[in-house]
Design an enzyme around this catalytic site. Structure first.
Site, short mmCIF file in Angstrom:
data_model
loop_
_atom_site.label_atom_id
_atom_site.label_comp_id
_atom_site.label_asym_id
_atom_site.label_seq_id
_atom_site.Cartn_x
_atom_site.Cartn_y
_atom_site.Cartn_z
N CYS A 6 0.80 -1.24 0.00
CA CYS A 6 0.00 0.00 0.00
C CYS A 6 0.82 1.28 0.00
CB CYS A 6 -0.92 0.04 1.23
SG CYS A 6 -2.14 -1.26 1.32
N SER B 18 14.15 -24.13 4.56
CA SER B 18 14.22 -24.92 3.33
C SER B 18 13.27 -26.11 3.40
CB SER B 18 15.66 -25.42 3.11
OG SER B 18 15.72 -26.21 1.96
N SER C 27 20.29 -21.78 8.98
CA SER C 27 21.62 -22.10 9.50
C SER C 27 22.61 -22.26 8.34
CB SER C 27 21.60 -23.39 10.32
OG SER C 27 21.26 -24.48 9.48
N LEU D 126 26.74 -32.57 9.66
CA LEU D 126 27.75 -31.53 9.42
C LEU D 126 27.95 -30.77 10.73
CD1 LEU D 126 29.53 -29.77 7.56
CD2 LEU D 126 27.48 -28.52 6.91
N ALA E 191 -12.74 2.81 -8.47
CA ALA E 191 -12.75 3.90 -9.46
C ALA E 191 -12.39 5.26 -8.87
CB ALA E 191 -14.09 3.97 -10.18
N GLU F 19 -6.07 5.80 -7.78
CA GLU F 19 -5.52 5.02 -8.90
C GLU F 19 -4.53 5.78 -9.76
OE1 GLU F 19 -8.89 2.42 -10.76
OE2 GLU F 19 -9.72 4.35 -10.17
#
Length: 1286
Positions: free
Chosen positions: A154, A216, A300, A357, A1035, A1217
């Protein structure tokens, strides 16, 4: 029967209150828990993928290494609740409240007019609040970084940034070590307390993934249906957050968040000499733009690496930087290199199932070693890269001979691609132009991308492969130049031309500054009279505290059920069968609603609510599942088996529709003068094409409705997010075959509409109402973002052809334009959009001989619908493109052609409506003056002479925008005003609060008319029970016509009070009201406004279709990177004719917001469709609306002081608009820069105008040696991944 194993209690804190949750379900997210369990609805659901920031909250956790409390912002939609053991969560409700005390962040964002619809505001507040908890006086850079993951549709961001800038300068217990287990119906979450426990669990459950930030895995589980019965959380393992510094490198724990990695690397860069930190600085460069701050706080390092996404920004750099992965299991430790084999997922160099890991070792760089990182995305911040790269070269000391070279690319294959062969062949070569040519040839051979590659943009990606290497070549030469300064006898290296130096600079992310100008109220105006003053949005503070209630914030009602829609997966097919049996057998599923359940009419003949026998597009609604919970309903949709028989033809593009003569309605045509004769008498004729892509509304609050059936008389209460409650009411009435008077629609506020909530909410309301009547239960229907984007349609894509005849001095004598819009499969608003487009095509120009024609194409896509501007932003782009084409042929500047052809005196439009262009000319001249256009135009030309790879462009665009509907009956409005005996006043009107501040303006009108302070007035909601037969709030006339109705009601009441006031002129308002009541004077009045006369006779081609015009002009300057297609918005100046603004703060907000939305249409917002008609762009990951980093660096808006007096409430004008089209000034500034590049490269042929001007289009239009050398595929030899539908 054995007892099921016990689930641990989840203990965490929310807003300082301890929460103990027993039998917690690991599949529940924090967002769901906050909204449904704790009823904290300030945190909003908008995308469900962590891409918009509406659900931002702050999490505070004890850092196991520093023992300090760390505060960080996260997106609650992605966070599994089980990951929060021992953490403290702060939501917007915990920051401040209007009932107790506001936090300065909340107060300032509201008072800076930084809220409109307010749906994104709680997320904005939480991002800023978290920043201030960590940095009480943040820098501008930190503020931009903090807000980079928050989207707003907006405001245009400027006032949000302004509120945050006012702060700038120029908890939880230690978690236990025991293993925690949370068991849900389908999933078990295990959170071990020690590394040893984690390794044991990984050996026992080798298939179980480790889940850290869930950034992920979460989206994959949601969108791709991935399912894991056991999830292991390493969040409490301190060893995974360890950081170790040695003399030769840095080891970072795999559990460190990307935000922590950024801080760790920045600290190391500040400590070490530059030559040792090449890899670290390259990583830092990408960490600044990778996702948003919330995702960086959650994701991470280990998760990022192990996910091995093809678009990973860090893996290519880590690969060329010779990073090593330290793995650990019960068996012990081992190291593997993070190289191309690991990234390709080869089993021989991958983690074993029982391994995790532990950390990543990144070595220091050395002298004569150079490392760089590159990326190009659709926009600068919070966007996945189209292509990224890590590049590293080691030269033999004191020479330019390549000793070692590594290059890795992301985005050009299924995994990160290493150009190993090319690099090996270049070892031993000198670092010079010959090597550059050879390297480009080798890279294009090795990094090959098929024409059908997923993601598309194939030629662009091939070009970036070599463009990035050229940038790297220049960067290394520049670094060598620095080294040579300290080595007088060193080798001579190739010089970089001064014209090429700008290619080395990336565009920085900068905050927007600007000035907003408006006319002060008359000094004689009463201080109590609020009209014309910059009054804060009525709901501003509630937006900022999360206390503003939206449709889905309404608490669950008794016996409520949830509905989920089932849609077609085919673009055009016959429905052979629908098997519901498996879905109905699932627990919690109550029913499946089909077209057969509709007691009344199933929509209209041309636009059915639910498909019967045939589907016309992917996303066509077939049926709806009703279940006890959202999860049960969604699970059931996957069990519904639909058998199709494909039908021909499948029409997707406008070209397809033209070939098959497939149109939704007759051609619309306007003509004046003698076009054919004029073409014979001109000096030159130019013909061209313009393609404008569609646009998704992307309102922050998706479509949603709550239908509550009452116990008697078939009455229904419908709470719906709509711009047109009366239309919802009528549609539900005809669908259920019950009278309209039994149905009440309530609209408190809408989280953004932009035209997308005019027609479509009636469909969802009607389907939900059928479900409510059939089951006898309240029904809640809330669309997912992906379903909302798939089903609802958006702005009409457009294909336009023009023929323009002109004299050599630039005077246009004849213009012939033919337009085709892609309307989708049903009529919807396509005929009206085509009419408005044709009516508005002439824009600001007086051309004696004109022919405008328009057709709406019927295609097998979801129906396109109303969107802010209603055809004007697409159509007028053709007109302005004609102007640019004429300027190029005449050798004149476009602004000179615009001035020459603009309306100058009182005249008539092509449809014979008279008007005076005086204000248009004033706006144009003011914009030229305020933007210092002519002097800056000279500076742009000077810059372009000195820079080969960067070009600046400038454009100034005039605008004549017609306001209103082209029919008198659509301009009527009503209001109901009650005065209560204590003197307080309740105002109700037919307009809906969409964020545009209509309720604020209505109270300003009532305050002036009744001469009482705004504090005595109140608006509750818009309801069809209080004001019937309303017109859609659209409008740009909502405030105007409803203001007239409110004014009328107030004047009726004052007329009744006149005798009492005359009798007691010294009395107070309260005295007069009390006396009126005693004297039996009615204190309630209906106000009514019959509307403006408006009509259009299409057979004659003439009419007075619009009540008035809004005029404006915008000037924008941009800088384009010709090597990547990226652009930077340097400055925009807007002058807008508001006449006598009711509320300049709100009106400037409307101008800024619509301009930024228009800028998105013309630059970044790109909808991608498959050749089969499937929409790919179904969320913020794939569809890019502007972010805070996309706002022009300098952004000035002026409301032109009033001159004319239109027939409106207090001579105000509707500005909702008109600003949309002014965003095209950025588009034409970009094409101006591209034209400068093409002229310099002697690329003489005209380029086809295509919107949006994405980095892909810009890069390929800036044709050069690199675009020339890429291989190009014959389109006939492959099926492309996506097709342009315009």
């Amino acid at each position: 029967m054995p007892c099921p194993p016990k689930s641990d209690d989840l203990v965490f804190f929310v807003n300082g209150r301890k929460v103990i949750e027993r039998n917690v379900d690991p599949e529940v997210t924090l967002l769901s828990f906050l909204r449904k369990n704790l009823r904290l609805t300030g945190t909003k659901y908008a995308c469900g993928r962590g891409g918009c920031g509406a659900c931002t909250v702050m999490v505070s956790k004890r850092d196991p290494l520093s023992a300090k409390i760390r505060h960080f912002s996260i997106t609650a939609c992605l966070v599994p609740i089980c990951s929060l053991y021992g953490a403290a969560v702060t939501t917007v409700e915990g920051v401040g409240s209007i009932n107790t005390r506001l936090h300065p962040v909340q107060e300032r964002i509201a008072k800076s007019h930084g809220t409109q619809c307010g749906f994104c505001t709680p997320g904005m507040v939480m991002s800023m609040y978290t920043l201030l908890r960590n940095h009480p006086q943040p820098s501008e850079e930190q503020l931009l970084e903090a807000l980079g993951g928050n989207l707003c549709r907006c405001t245009g961001y400027r006032p949000i940034l302004a509120s945050g800038r006012t702060f700038c300068v120029r908890m939880a217990e230690k978690p236990e070590k025991q293993t925690l287990i949370f068991r849900g119906e389908r999933v078990t979450w295990i959170s071990p307390g020690t590394l040893k426990d984690l390794l044991e669990l990984k050996a026992k459950h080798p298939e179980a993934p480790l889940i850290s930030g869930n950034t992920s895995l979460g989206p994959a589980m949601k969108s791709q249906g991935h399912f894991y019965p056991i999830l292991l959380s390493p969040a409490r393992i301190s060893e995974l957050s360890m950081v170790s510094k040695t003399s030769d490198g840095l080891t970072i724990g795999a559990g460190c968040s990307l935000a922590q990695v950024k801080d760790i690397l920045a600290e190391r860069v500040s400590e070490l000499p530059e030559e040792k930190t090449q890899t670290y600085r390259a990583l830092l460069k990408h960490l600044r733009s990778l996702a948003g701050q919330q995702i960086r706080n959650m994701a991470s390092l280990g998760g990022h690496i192990i996910s091995r996404h093809c678009y990973s920004d860090l893996n290519p750099i880590l690969a060329v930087g010779n990073a090593t992965l330290n793995l650990i299991s019960e068996e012990g430790t081992r190291q593997i290199p993070l190289n191309e084999h690991f990234l390709a997922g080869l089993a021989s160099v991958d983690l074993k199932p029982e391994e995790i890991l532990e950390s990543v070792y990144i070595p220091h760089s050395q002298k004569w070693e150079f490392v760089s990182a590159f990326r190009q995305a659709q926009c600068q911040q919070n966007a996945l890269a189209d292509v990224n790269a890590g590049m590293r070269v080691v030269l033999k000391e004191g020479t330019d001979t390549i000793k070692d070279l590594s290059i890795a690319y992301g985005g050009v294959g299924a995994a990160t691609v290493s150009a190993q062969k090319s690099c090996q062949q270049l070892v031993g070569r000198p670092w010079n132009e010959l090597m550059l040519e050879e390297a480009c040839r080798l890279l294009l051979e090795e990094v090959s991308l098929p024409g059908w590659a997923p993601g598309g943009k194939v030629e662009f990606k091939r070009t970036l492969v070599v463009s990035f290497f050229f940038k790297f070549y220049l960067e290394v030469l520049q670094e060598l130049k620095k080294l040579v300064k300290f080595m007088p006898d060193s080798h001579h290296y190739p010089e970089i031309s001064d014209q090429f130096l700008s290619a080395l600079e990336d565009f920085p992310i900068t905050g927007s500054q600007g000035v907003q100008r408006y006319q002060r109220v008359d000094s004689h105006q009463s201080l109590q009279d609020p009209v014309g003053r910059p009054i804060m949005h009525l709901s501003g503070l509630k937006h900022a505290t999360g206390e503003a209630i939206f449709c889905d914030d309404i608490p669950m009602v008794d016996r409520e059920l949830f509905m989920v829609l089932v849609t077609s997966t085919r673009a055009h097919a016959k429905i052979i069968s629908v098997d519901l049996s498996q879905a109905l057998d699932l627990p919690g599923v109550i029913d499946v609603i089909t077209a057969e359940d509709i007691p009344g009419t199933n929509g209209t003949e041309d636009d059915k609510l639910m498909a019967v026998d045939e589907v016309l597009c992917v996303g066509h609604i077939i049926c709806a599942v009703v279940a006890e919970t959202e999860l049960q309903a969604k699970s059931a949709t996957e069990k519904i088996k639909i058998t199709y028989e494909d039908l021909e033809p499948v029409i997707i593009t406008i070209n397809d529709a033209i070939k098959h003569n497939s149109f939704l309605c007759p051609e619309k045509k306007l003509e004046q003068g003698n076009v054919e004769e004029a073409f014979e008498k001109v000096d030159q004729i130019v013909e061209g094409e313009v393609h404008v892509g569609g646009q998704e509304h992307f309102y922050m609050e998706t479509q949603r409705v709550l239908v509550i059936p009452k116990t008697e008389d078939k009455e229904l209460d419908i709470y719906v997010s709509t711009q047109d409650p009366a239309h919802v009411q009528k549609t539900v009435s005809s669908t259920l075959n019950i009278p309209i008077n039994r149905i009440t629609c309530h609209v408190k506020r809408v989280g953004g509409g932009f035209g997308g909530k005019v027609g479509r909410p009636a469909v969802f309301g009607a389907i939900a109402a059928v479900g409510a009547i059939k089951t006898g239960h309240p029904i809640r229907l809330v669309l997912d973002r992906k379903d909302d984007m798939l089903i609802t349609g958006g702005r009409h894509p457009l294909f336009g052809k023009y023929k323009v005849g002109f004299m050599n001095n630039g005077r246009i004598k004849a213009l012939d334009i033919e337009c085709f819009v892609n309307g989708g499969c049903m009529l919807d608003d396509s005929e009206l959009v085509t009419e408005f487009l044709i009516l508005k095509l002439e824009n600001a120009y007086k051309i004696r001989n004109l022919r405008f024609r328009g057709r709406a194409c019927m295609t097998n896509l979801p129906s396109n619908t109303a969107f802010r501007g209603f055809g004007f932003p697409q159509g007028t782009l053709i007109t302005e493109s004609c102007i640019t084409a004429v300027a190029a042929k005449c050798g004149l500047l476009p602004e000179k052609i615009r001035e020459k052809n603009m309306y100058k005196t009182v005249d008539k439009t092509i449809y014979k409506q008279a008007f005076s262009p005086e204000t248009l000319i004033r706006c144009w001249n003011e914009c030229l003056d305020k933007s210092s256009f002519h002097s800056r135009r000279m500076q742009v030309e000077e810059f372009n002479k000195k820079n080969y790879w960067k070009k600046k462009g400038m454009a100034i665009i005039p605008m004549k925008f017609s306001v209103g509907f082209a029919a008198t009956s659509y301009h009527q409005a009503a209001a109901l005003v009650h005065i209560y005996t204590d003197g307080s006043v309740l105002v109700t009107h037919g307009g809906n609060e969409l964020g545009q501040g209509i309720h604020t303006k209505m109270l300003q009108v009532a305050s002036r008319e009744l001469n009482i302070p705004m504090s005595s007035l109140h608006i509750c909601e818009t309801s069809t029970a209080t004001v019937p037969n309303t017109i859609a709030t659209a409008a740009s006339i909502g405030s105007d016509v409803n203001g007239r109705a409110v004014q009328n009601a107030c004047q009726i009441l004052l007329k009744r009070l006149e005798p009492i006031i005359k009798k007691n002129p010294e009395g107070t308002w309260e005295d007069w009201i009390e006396a009126a009541f005693e004297q039996r004077i009615s204190l309630s009045a209906t106000g009514y406004f019959r509307g403006y006369k408006a009509f259009m006779d299409w057979e004659k081609g003439e009419g007075d279709p619009f009540p008035y015009y809004v005029y404006g002009a915008a000037c924008s300057e941009v800088e384009v990177d010709c090597l990547t297609g990226a652009h930077k918005k340097i400055r925009t100046d807007i002058v807008m004719d508001a006449c006598c603004s009711l509320n300049p703060a709100i009106d400037i907000g409307q101008v800024e917001g619509s301009f930024i939305q228009g800028m998105g249409l013309y630059t970044t917002e790109e909808l991608k469709y498959s050749p089969e008609g499937v929409l790919y762009s179904r969320g913020p990951d794939e569809y890019k609306i502007p972010t805070i980093a996309d706002v022009p660096e300098e952004f000035n808006v002026s409301l032109l002081p009033s001159s004319q007096t239109p027939p409106t409430i207090y001579s105000s004008k509707g500005l909702g608009e008109s600003g949309m089209f002014l965003g095209s000034s950025v588009f034409f500034a970009i094409t101006d820069a591209v034209a400068a590049a093409r002229r310099e490269r002697d690329t003489v042929e005209d380029f086809t105008v295509r919107s949006p001007a994405t980095p892909e289009w810009v890069r390929m239009a800036c044709a050069d040696r690199f675009t020339e050398m890429i291989p190009r595929d014959d389109p006939k030899t492959f099926r492309p991944w996506s097709i342009p539908i315009a």
